[in-house]
Design a protein around this motif. Structure first.
Motif, mmCIF file in Angstrom:
data_model
loop_
_atom_site.group_PDB
_atom_site.id
_atom_site.type_symbol
_atom_site.label_atom_id
_atom_site.label_comp_id
_atom_site.label_asym_id
_atom_site.label_seq_id
_atom_site.Cartn_x
_atom_site.Cartn_y
_atom_site.Cartn_z
ATOM 1 N N ALA A 16 0.818 -1.223 0.000
ATOM 2 C CA ALA A 16 0.000 0.000 0.000
ATOM 3 C C ALA A 16 0.852 1.275 0.000
ATOM 4 C CB ALA A 16 -0.953 -0.008 1.187
ATOM 5 N N LEU A 17 1.880 1.318 0.833
ATOM 6 C CA LEU A 17 2.715 2.522 0.888
ATOM 7 C C LEU A 17 3.489 2.729 -0.408
ATOM 8 C CD1 LEU A 17 3.843 4.915 2.511
ATOM 9 C CD2 LEU A 17 5.678 3.378 3.260
ATOM 10 N N LEU A 18 4.063 1.671 -0.931
ATOM 11 C CA LEU A 18 4.867 1.796 -2.150
ATOM 12 C C LEU A 18 4.026 2.257 -3.340
ATOM 13 C CD1 LEU A 18 7.067 -1.367 -1.618
ATOM 14 C CD2 LEU A 18 7.858 1.014 -1.560
ATOM 15 N N VAL A 19 2.808 1.742 -3.483
ATOM 16 C CA VAL A 19 1.991 2.190 -4.622
ATOM 17 C C VAL A 19 1.452 3.601 -4.395
ATOM 18 C CG1 VAL A 19 1.400 -0.148 -5.347
ATOM 19 C CG2 VAL A 19 -0.186 1.104 -3.908
ATOM 20 N N THR A 20 1.249 3.979 -3.137
ATOM 21 C CA THR A 20 0.797 5.349 -2.865
ATOM 22 C C THR A 20 1.883 6.348 -3.257
ATOM 23 O OG1 THR A 20 -0.648 4.602 -1.092
ATOM 24 C CG2 THR A 20 -0.020 6.904 -1.054
ATOM 25 N N ALA A 21 3.130 5.981 -3.044
ATOM 26 C CA ALA A 21 4.233 6.853 -3.473
ATOM 27 C C ALA A 21 4.264 6.977 -4.991
ATOM 28 C CB ALA A 21 5.564 6.311 -2.962
ATOM 29 N N GLN A 22 3.844 5.916 -5.680
ATOM 30 C CA GLN A 22 3.804 5.954 -7.148
ATOM 31 C C GLN A 22 2.643 6.804 -7.643
ATOM 32 O OE1 GLN A 22 3.548 1.863 -8.345
ATOM 33 N NE2 GLN A 22 5.503 1.357 -7.427
ATOM 34 N N THR A 23 1.474 6.684 -7.001
ATOM 35 C CA THR A 23 0.297 7.411 -7.480
ATOM 36 C C THR A 23 0.302 8.870 -7.057
ATOM 37 O OG1 THR A 23 -1.084 6.871 -5.552
ATOM 38 C CG2 THR A 23 -1.113 5.312 -7.415
#
Length: 100
Positions: free
Chosen positions: A51-58
């Motif tokens: 969740a954190l890693l994809v939030t940094a991407q989005t």
């Protein structure tokens, strides 16, 4: 589904959690419910996303706030060996944008 007993930590065959799926779709209300139900933000899928890693991407600040409420491990790395800070910085995110 949570009211009917579904686990907030359920995972698909590829290891992707409902919280990571919510983060990818910027479904902040869903993430809020999952975090409130005890969803763990740290499990990584077969692509090493969480969740954190994809939030940094989005780049969704609202989603970041929800994921941070769950107390994620900030040292988890993506498939390239980088923490969430790297894609966030690449997209011009800063601590001031996260506070606004």
């Amino acid at each position: 589904m949570l009211r009917q007993g579904a686990s907030p930590g359920a995972r698909r065959a590829d290891g992707r959690t409902a919280l990571t799926i919510a983060a990818l779709g910027n479904q902040v209300k869903v993430a809020r419910l999952l975090v409130g139900a005890g969803a763990d933000p740290d499990p990584q899928d077969t692509d090493r996303n969480n969740a954190l890693l994809v939030t940094a991407q989005t780049g969704s600040v609202a989603m970041l706030r929800e994921v941070l409420r769950a107390g994620p491990d900030l040292t988890r790395t993506n498939r390239f060996g980088g923490t969430a800070l790297i894609p966030a910085a690449d997209r011009g995110m800063s601590s001031t944008s996260a506070r606004s």
